[in-house]
Design an enzyme around this catalytic site. Structure first.
Site, PDB file in Angstrom:
ATOM      1  N   GLY A 111      14.880  -2.617 -32.538  1.00  0.00           N
ATOM      2  CA  GLY A 111      13.942  -3.316 -33.404  1.00  0.00           C
ATOM      3  C   GLY A 111      12.672  -2.537 -33.691  1.00  0.00           C
ATOM      4  N   CYS A 112      12.483  -1.394 -33.065  1.00  0.00           N
ATOM      5  CA  CYS A 112      11.285  -0.586 -33.291  1.00  0.00           C
ATOM      6  C   CYS A 112      11.389   0.108 -34.650  1.00  0.00           C
ATOM      7  CB  CYS A 112      11.135   0.454 -32.178  1.00  0.00           C
ATOM      8  SG  CYS A 112       9.819   1.654 -32.468  1.00  0.00           S
ATOM      9  N   ALA A 113      10.435  -0.162 -35.526  1.00  0.00           N
ATOM     10  CA  ALA A 113      10.445   0.419 -36.867  1.00  0.00           C
ATOM     11  C   ALA A 113      10.305   1.936 -36.818  1.00  0.00           C
ATOM     12  CB  ALA A 113       9.336  -0.190 -37.714  1.00  0.00           C
TER      13      ALA A 113
ATOM     14  N   LYS B 170      13.974   1.703 -28.495  1.00  0.00           N
ATOM     15  CA  LYS B 170      13.668   0.296 -28.272  1.00  0.00           C
ATOM     16  C   LYS B 170      14.236  -0.429 -29.483  1.00  0.00           C
ATOM     17  CE  LYS B 170       9.908  -3.029 -27.990  1.00  0.00           C
ATOM     18  NZ  LYS B 170       8.462  -3.212 -28.168  1.00  0.00           N
TER      19      LYS B 170
END
Length: 136
Positions: free
Chosen positions: A11-13, A9
């Site tokens: 932008g998922c850290a 996903k």
């Protein structure tokens, strides 16, 4: 060194830390957008292997957290259709090396599968424990 197709996903850290760990271990990471991939039941199903259906789901998904979907009450065909319609339900990352596919990032399983360098944890910024979960 493996070339890993890594569905994330954007932008998922958590996914960013997982990719960093793989890169620090010498692997090539081909990052792809999990949410825009044109999934079908035959293309998605191999990632889950013999895992129980409830382990196919991203437990951080709002639809799971709210109780709208109870993964323990869903059969495999229903799960795949739900995930095709709403990819945020898919446990991530999805990873593929050759014909071998995996869903989720269990560090020890990944270590046994493609290898992770012991000192690679030092290359990952932030909390390593996030790598072991399916952060939203």
């Amino acid at each position: 060194m493996a070339r890993i197709i890594f569905y994330e996903k954007p932008g998922c850290a958590g996914n960013a830390r997982q990719k960093a760990l793989l890169l620090a271990s010498g692997h090539q990471v081909d990052a792809r957008n999990l949410l825009t991939e044109p999934w079908s039941a035959p293309s998605l199903r191999p990632y889950f292997g013999s895992k129980p259906v409830e382990e196919w789901f991203n437990t951080a998904s709002p639809r799971i957290k709210s109780g709208e979907i109870d993964p323990e009450k869903v059969n495999p065909q229903e799960a795949l259709m739900m995930m095709i319609l709403d990819p945020t339900l898919i446990r991530r990352p999805l990873m593929r090396v050759g014909d071998h596919c995996e869903a989720g990032f269990d560090r020890e399983a990944v270590r046994a599968w493609v290898g992770l360098k012991a000192d690679a944890d030092d290359a990952v910024d932030g909390c390593i424990h996030v790598i072991e979960s399916d952060a939203a």
